[in-house]
Design a protein around this motif. Structure first.
Motif, PDB file in Angstrom:
ATOM      1  N   ARG A  29       0.842  -1.201   0.000  1.00  0.00           N
ATOM      2  CA  ARG A  29       0.000   0.000   0.000  1.00  0.00           C
ATOM      3  C   ARG A  29       0.881   1.255   0.000  1.00  0.00           C
ATOM      4  O   ARG A  29       0.653   2.188  -0.767  1.00  0.00           O
ATOM      5  N   ALA A 121      -6.863  -3.165  -0.569  1.00  0.00           N
ATOM      6  CA  ALA A 121      -7.859  -2.853   0.466  1.00  0.00           C
ATOM      7  C   ALA A 121      -8.756  -4.075   0.711  1.00  0.00           C
ATOM      8  O   ALA A 121      -9.059  -4.412   1.861  1.00  0.00           O
ATOM      9  N   MET A 124      -6.806  -6.614   2.626  1.00  0.00           N
ATOM     10  CA  MET A 124      -6.652  -6.187   4.030  1.00  0.00           C
ATOM     11  C   MET A 124      -7.923  -6.501   4.815  1.00  0.00           C
ATOM     12  O   MET A 124      -7.853  -6.925   5.976  1.00  0.00           O
TER      13      MET A 124
ATOM     14  N   ARG B  51      -9.484   8.972  -9.224  1.00  0.00           N
ATOM     15  CA  ARG B  51      -9.723   7.550  -8.972  1.00  0.00           C
ATOM     16  C   ARG B  51      -8.705   7.013  -7.964  1.00  0.00           C
ATOM     17  O   ARG B  51      -9.040   6.261  -7.047  1.00  0.00           O
ATOM     18  N   VAL B  52      -7.435   7.412  -8.150  1.00  0.00           N
ATOM     19  CA  VAL B  52      -6.389   6.958  -7.229  1.00  0.00           C
ATOM     20  C   VAL B  52      -6.626   7.514  -5.831  1.00  0.00           C
ATOM     21  O   VAL B  52      -6.444   6.810  -4.841  1.00  0.00           O
ATOM     22  N   ALA B  55      -9.196   5.403  -4.196  1.00  0.00           N
ATOM     23  CA  ALA B  55      -8.649   4.078  -3.856  1.00  0.00           C
ATOM     24  C   ALA B  55      -7.700   4.202  -2.666  1.00  0.00           C
ATOM     25  O   ALA B  55      -7.674   3.319  -1.795  1.00  0.00           O
ATOM     26  N   GLU B  56      -6.921   5.298  -2.620  1.00  0.00           N
ATOM     27  CA  GLU B  56      -6.002   5.511  -1.489  1.00  0.00           C
ATOM     28  C   GLU B  56      -6.781   5.648  -0.185  1.00  0.00           C
ATOM     29  O   GLU B  56      -6.414   5.061   0.829  1.00  0.00           O
ATOM     30  N   ARG B  58      -9.676   4.459   0.492  1.00  0.00           N
ATOM     31  CA  ARG B  58     -10.244   3.158   0.843  1.00  0.00           C
ATOM     32  C   ARG B  58      -9.161   2.245   1.448  1.00  0.00           C
ATOM     33  O   ARG B  58      -9.394   1.567   2.455  1.00  0.00           O
ATOM     34  N   ALA B  59      -7.975   2.252   0.820  1.00  0.00           N
ATOM     35  CA  ALA B  59      -6.879   1.424   1.340  1.00  0.00           C
ATOM     36  C   ALA B  59      -6.441   1.911   2.715  1.00  0.00           C
ATOM     37  O   ALA B  59      -6.099   1.093   3.586  1.00  0.00           O
ATOM     38  N   ASP B  60      -6.453   3.233   2.942  1.00  0.00           N
ATOM     39  CA  ASP B  60      -6.083   3.774   4.266  1.00  0.00           C
ATOM     40  C   ASP B  60      -7.039   3.262   5.345  1.00  0.00           C
ATOM     41  O   ASP B  60      -6.615   2.851   6.425  1.00  0.00           O
ATOM     42  N   ALA B  62      -8.919   0.555   5.164  1.00  0.00           N
ATOM     43  CA  ALA B  62      -8.729  -0.893   5.333  1.00  0.00           C
ATOM     44  C   ALA B  62      -7.493  -1.156   6.173  1.00  0.00           C
ATOM     45  O   ALA B  62      -7.478  -2.080   7.004  1.00  0.00           O
ATOM     46  N   SER B  63      -6.461  -0.331   5.965  1.00  0.00           N
ATOM     47  CA  SER B  63      -5.221  -0.512   6.719  1.00  0.00           C
ATOM     48  C   SER B  63      -5.453  -0.244   8.216  1.00  0.00           C
ATOM     49  O   SER B  63      -4.978  -0.996   9.074  1.00  0.00           O
ATOM     50  N   ASP B  65      -8.289  -0.492   9.765  1.00  0.00           N
ATOM     51  CA  ASP B  65      -9.131  -1.576  10.278  1.00  0.00           C
ATOM     52  C   ASP B  65      -8.284  -2.813  10.568  1.00  0.00           C
ATOM     53  O   ASP B  65      -8.447  -3.469  11.594  1.00  0.00           O
ATOM     54  N   MET B  66      -7.350  -3.111   9.641  1.00  0.00           N
ATOM     55  CA  MET B  66      -6.497  -4.289   9.825  1.00  0.00           C
ATOM     56  C   MET B  66      -5.595  -4.106  11.051  1.00  0.00           C
ATOM     57  O   MET B  66      -5.413  -5.037  11.846  1.00  0.00           O
ATOM     58  N   ALA B  68      -6.253  -2.310  13.616  1.00  0.00           N
ATOM     59  CA  ALA B  68      -7.103  -2.445  14.808  1.00  0.00           C
ATOM     60  C   ALA B  68      -7.355  -3.920  15.113  1.00  0.00           C
ATOM     61  O   ALA B  68      -7.341  -4.337  16.278  1.00  0.00           O
ATOM     62  N   ALA B  69      -7.548  -4.726  14.038  1.00  0.00           N
ATOM     63  CA  ALA B  69      -7.805  -6.160  14.242  1.00  0.00           C
ATOM     64  C   ALA B  69      -6.602  -6.833  14.892  1.00  0.00           C
ATOM     65  O   ALA B  69      -6.752  -7.719  15.725  1.00  0.00           O
ATOM     66  N   PHE B  70      -5.395  -6.389  14.505  1.00  0.00           N
ATOM     67  CA  PHE B  70      -4.198  -7.005  15.089  1.00  0.00           C
ATOM     68  C   PHE B  70      -3.899  -6.469  16.482  1.00  0.00           C
ATOM     69  O   PHE B  70      -3.288  -7.146  17.287  1.00  0.00           O
ATOM     70  N   ASP B  72      -6.264  -5.440  18.636  1.00  0.00           N
ATOM     71  CA  ASP B  72      -7.349  -5.735  19.581  1.00  0.00           C
ATOM     72  C   ASP B  72      -6.880  -6.720  20.643  1.00  0.00           C
ATOM     73  O   ASP B  72      -6.284  -7.743  20.326  1.00  0.00           O
TER      74      ASP B  72
END
Lengths: 134, 77
Positions: A29, A121, A124, B51-52, B55-56, B58-60, B62-63, B65-66, B68-70, B72
């Motif tokens: 990313r 995304a 992830m 568009r980028v 997408a950035e 959205r990836a931010d 998701a990152s 969230d991921m 936070a999952a690790f 938790d």
């Protein structure tokens, strides 16, 4: 294009490998974001160049017109001014095709980056869901 | 026709003037056409940039969230 993480194998990964997959995605990313930033800077430069050359073109055409008007009156000086403007315009005209190709290539790569970022995304999200499931 | 100038010389001057006018006009036209095409290419590249950016973002998310999952702590839930 391949997903950075295979959905089928996520469940079979150990905790450590799941963490590695997450770190790989995070690295990817960041790489994609920095590439997009470079391309965006290059497009900004092209935009500034276009504005500059647009100004030069308008100036060149004005000098040409003045050269033609002044031609019979001021004689050779008018023609020299027009020829100078003519000379200024030629390099910009010649480079135009290569700049268009550069801009299109940058735009195409940006589209690819957008698709890849969306895939990252998604991956992830899958990794996060798997981590929460455990 | 200026005094002392033959009709042939006058015609040559007219021809030279017309040739220069044509050359200048063609250069200006091609230069303008080139700029117009570049402006079009840049405007479509602007859409790719948007568009980028989406997408950035959205990836931010998701990152985050991921991460936070690790991070938790199951005991804290």
């Amino acid at each position: 294009m391949k997903l950075p993480v295979s959905v089928q194998t996520l469940a079979s990964l150990s905790d450590e490998k799941l963490l590695h997959a997450a770190l790989d995605l995070e690295r990817r990313r960041k790489d994609l974001k920095s590439e997009a930033r470079d391309l965006s800077r290059s497009l900004k430069r092209q935009e500034e160049r276009l504005r500059r050359e647009g100004g030069m073109l308008v100036g060149g055409i004005a000098v040409m017109a003045l050269g033609f008007i002044a031609g019979p009156v001021a004689g050779i000086l008018g023609w020299i001014a027009a020829a100078g403007a003519f000379g200024l315009l030629i390099p910009g005209t010649m480079q135009s095709a290569s700049s268009i190709a550069d801009i299109r290539a940058d735009a195409q790569r940006l589209n690819q980056i957008a698709v890849e970022l969306n895939l990252v995304a998604d991956a992830m999200g899958l990794v996060a869901a798997e981590r929460r499931r455990r | 026709m200026a005094s002392g100038e033959t009709p042939g010389q006058a015609a040559l001057w007219v021809f030279a003037g017309a040739a220069l006018l044509l050359a200048f006009g063609l250069t200006a036209t091609f230069a303008m056409l080139g700029l117009w095409r570049r402006a079009n290419a840049l405007s479509s590249a602007g859409l790719s940039l948007e568009r980028v950016a989406l997408a950035e973002a959205r990836a931010d998310l998701a990152s985050e969230d991921m991460a936070a999952a690790f991070n938790d702590d199951p005991a804290a839930r």
